[in-house]
Write a protein that holds these residues in place. Structure first.
Motif, PDB file in Angstrom:
ATOM      1  N   GLU A   1       1.226  -1.508  -0.417  1.00 15.11           N
ATOM      2  CA  GLU A   1      -0.033  -0.604   0.314  1.00 15.11           C
ATOM      3  C   GLU A   1       0.953   1.566   0.011  1.00 15.11           C
ATOM      4  O   GLU A   1       1.670   1.543   1.082  1.00 15.11           O
ATOM      5  N   ILE A   2       1.068   1.814  -0.764  1.00 18.11           N
ATOM      6  CA  ILE A   2       1.584   3.206  -1.391  1.00 18.11           C
ATOM      7  C   ILE A   2       0.621   4.249  -1.045  1.00 18.11           C
ATOM      8  O   ILE A   2       0.127   4.772  -1.774  1.00 18.11           O
ATOM      9  N   THR A   3       1.385   5.459  -0.248  1.00 13.90           N
ATOM     10  CA  THR A   3       0.432   6.688  -0.121  1.00 13.90           C
ATOM     11  C   THR A   3       1.647   7.828   0.193  1.00 13.90           C
ATOM     12  O   THR A   3       2.689   7.859   0.446  1.00 13.90           O
ATOM     13  N   LEU A   4       1.447   8.734  -1.107  1.00 15.90           N
ATOM     14  CA  LEU A   4       2.312  10.231  -1.561  1.00 15.90           C
ATOM     15  C   LEU A   4       1.430  11.000   0.035  1.00 15.90           C
ATOM     16  O   LEU A   4       0.668  10.900   0.358  1.00 15.90           O
ATOM     17  N   VAL A   5       2.542  11.496   0.677  1.00 10.10           N
ATOM     18  CA  VAL A   5       3.197  12.072   1.860  1.00 10.10           C
ATOM     19  C   VAL A   5       3.552  13.485   1.738  1.00 10.10           C
ATOM     20  O   VAL A   5       4.381  13.881   0.931  1.00 10.10           O
ATOM     21  N   PRO A   6       3.110  14.643   2.139  1.00 10.41           N
ATOM     22  CA  PRO A   6       3.717  15.947   1.806  1.00 10.41           C
ATOM     23  C   PRO A   6       4.659  16.124   2.363  1.00 10.41           C
ATOM     24  O   PRO A   6       5.857  15.130   2.899  1.00 10.41           O
ATOM     25  N   ALA A   7       5.700  17.361   1.252  1.00 18.31           N
ATOM     26  CA  ALA A   7       7.666  17.285   1.047  1.00 18.31           C
ATOM     27  C   ALA A   7       6.963  18.505   1.037  1.00 18.31           C
ATOM     28  O   ALA A   7       6.320  19.009   0.374  1.00 18.31           O
ATOM     29  N   ARG A   8       8.589  19.623   1.986  1.00 21.05           N
ATOM     30  CA  ARG A   8       8.071  20.697   1.716  1.00 21.05           C
ATOM     31  C   ARG A   8       9.496  20.999   0.765  1.00 21.05           C
ATOM     32  O   ARG A   8      10.365  20.935   0.594  1.00 21.05           O
ATOM     33  N   HIS A   9       9.107  21.513  -0.607  1.00 21.70           N
ATOM     34  CA  HIS A   9      10.600  21.055  -1.680  1.00 21.70           C
ATOM     35  C   HIS A   9       9.517  21.825  -2.531  1.00 21.70           C
ATOM     36  O   HIS A   9       8.520  22.590  -2.937  1.00 21.70           O
ATOM     37  N   TRP A  10      10.012  21.693  -4.644  1.00 21.44           N
ATOM     38  CA  TRP A  10       9.294  22.241  -5.904  1.00 21.44           C
ATOM     39  C   TRP A  10       9.253  21.405  -6.563  1.00 21.44           C
ATOM     40  O   TRP A  10      10.424  20.211  -6.534  1.00 21.44           O
ATOM     41  N   SER A  11       9.107  22.100  -7.930  1.00 22.84           N
ATOM     42  CA  SER A  11       9.172  21.013  -8.958  1.00 22.84           C
ATOM     43  C   SER A  11       9.749  21.696  -9.993  1.00 22.84           C
ATOM     44  O   SER A  11       9.084  23.045 -10.159  1.00 22.84           O
ATOM     45  N   MET A  12      10.106  20.925 -11.040  1.00 21.83           N
ATOM     46  CA  MET A  12      10.270  21.981 -12.236  1.00 21.83           C
ATOM     47  C   MET A  12      11.454  21.166 -13.406  1.00 21.83           C
ATOM     48  O   MET A  12      12.022  21.102 -13.046  1.00 21.83           O
ATOM     49  N   ARG A  13      10.479  20.775 -14.617  1.00 23.47           N
ATOM     50  CA  ARG A  13      12.283  20.066 -15.285  1.00 23.47           C
ATOM     51  C   ARG A  13      12.479  21.036 -16.303  1.00 23.47           C
ATOM     52  O   ARG A  13      13.365  20.785 -17.430  1.00 23.47           O
ATOM     53  N   ALA A  14      11.517  21.497 -16.382  1.00 29.40           N
ATOM     54  CA  ALA A  14      11.984  23.370 -17.588  1.00 29.40           C
ATOM     55  C   ALA A  14      11.983  24.918 -16.747  1.00 29.40           C
ATOM     56  O   ALA A  14      10.845  24.125 -15.956  1.00 29.40           O
ATOM     57  N   PRO A  15      12.168  25.733 -17.673  1.00 32.26           N
ATOM     58  CA  PRO A  15      12.058  26.644 -17.224  1.00 32.26           C
ATOM     59  C   PRO A  15      10.993  27.306 -17.387  1.00 32.26           C
ATOM     60  O   PRO A  15       9.992  27.981 -16.176  1.00 32.26           O
ATOM     61  N   TRP A  16      10.068  27.112 -17.938  1.00 34.27           N
ATOM     62  CA  TRP A  16       8.713  27.234 -18.021  1.00 34.27           C
ATOM     63  C   TRP A  16       7.372  26.154 -17.697  1.00 34.27           C
ATOM     64  O   TRP A  16       6.586  26.363 -17.244  1.00 34.27           O
TER      65      TRP A  16
END
Length: 309
Positions: free
Chosen positions: A166-181
């Protein structure tokens, strides 16, 4: 504005901050080049436990950085798998703990966010379409582009089942970006993975935040907490997005976990601290707090530990 800007760590870091870190601060003497140990540091490695891993017995193997092979209840999952050795920041200091060609069959691939040291398209293309790919919201299109067909996207606190896990996504203090846009167009997070032998937690990339206590409360017992101890200097730049060893040990305390599994160190030279500093600081903090020595898992790359309560 990104879809998940409202959840992203603050202050956000951008090109002006990178210019200050890499160019202006060294020129003005505020800090120098990345520090190195007095003696060259080589990340500890050992041969992976082939028989244990291939048997499907409950086990955890550190591939390097944030990449692990986790097996519980006969179901095998890769977490943030990266096998690529690329020029620049992702030039590996040490080979992956298990050669890609020697991997057993994989049932699930868990991805915490889309930064390239955690989400590597070259690796995912080679893992193929057989596994179930689990990722935070906003990653489906990228996963389809590398050939994944069985894709589960999760919001924080949503769960999916793959085999016995059983796999549960939980919060993290971060951000995302693959490309500048596309900054913060995709969500990020960590995972609670529950199997017959216990519960594992992988934080993904994260700064320190109070929700570690809430994750621990909602999880019940966390048997193995995979927490980052590296990529933290200069602190003014990294504190909003990466923990240092002091933060990680405090996060372990708030989680109420049984075992601390160190990650995110010794594989790449991403930041200014020397490669050998994170484990040394973590050991010192552990001894200072008089915590049980057996509960600190500073694994060698390739090291496999059998799992059991």
């Amino acid at each position: 504005m990104g879809r998940f800007d409202h959840l992203a760590t603050r202050p956000a870091r951008g090109p002006a901050d990178i210019l200050r870190w890499k160019v202006l601060d060294p020129l003005t003497g505020k800090h120098g080049k990345p520090r190195r140990d007095a003696e060259p540091f080589v990340t500890p490695t050992r041969p992976w436990s082939r028989d244990l891993v291939l048997s499907g017995a409950p086990s955890l193997t550190w591939i390097g950085h944030a990449s692990f092979l986790l097996s519980m209840g006969g179901t095998r999952a890769l977490l943030d798998p990266v096998w690529r050795d690329a020029p620049g920041p992702l030039r590996r200091l040490v080979p992956p703990g298990i050669p890609l060609a020697d991997l057993p069959s994989i049932d699930a691939v868990l991805l915490t966010h889309n930064h390239r040291d955690h989400f590597d398209t070259w690796t995912l293309e080679r893992l193929g379409a057989t596994p179930v790919y689990v990722a935070p919201l906003g990653h489906a299109a990228l996963l389809r582009s590398v050939g994944a067909t069985k894709i589960v996207e999760l919001d924080w606190w949503q769960s999916a089942t793959v085999g016995s896990l059983e796999i549960t996504l939980v919060p993290a203090r971060h951000w995302s970006m693959r490309a500048p846009w596309d900054r913060n167009d995709a969500l990020w997070g960590g995972y609670l993975v529950r199997g017959p032998e216990g519960t594992a937690y992988h934080s993904g990339d994260t700064a320190f935040f109070d929700d570690f206590a809430r994750i621990g409360e909602r999880a019940g017992t966390i048997d193995w907490a995979m927490l980052p101890i590296g990529a933290y200097e200069p602190r003014w730049f990294m504190k909003p997005q990466h923990m240092n060893p002091d933060d990680a040990v405090e996060a372990y305390h708030l989680l109420g976990a049984r075992n601390f599994v160190a990650m995110h160190w010794g594989t790449y030279q991403l930041t200014d601290e020397p490669p050998g500093e994170p484990p040394a600081r973590t050991r010192a903090l552990w001894a200072e707090r008089k915590l049980p020595e057996a509960s600190l898992w500073l694994l060698d790359v390739g090291e496999t530990r059998a799992l059991g309560r």
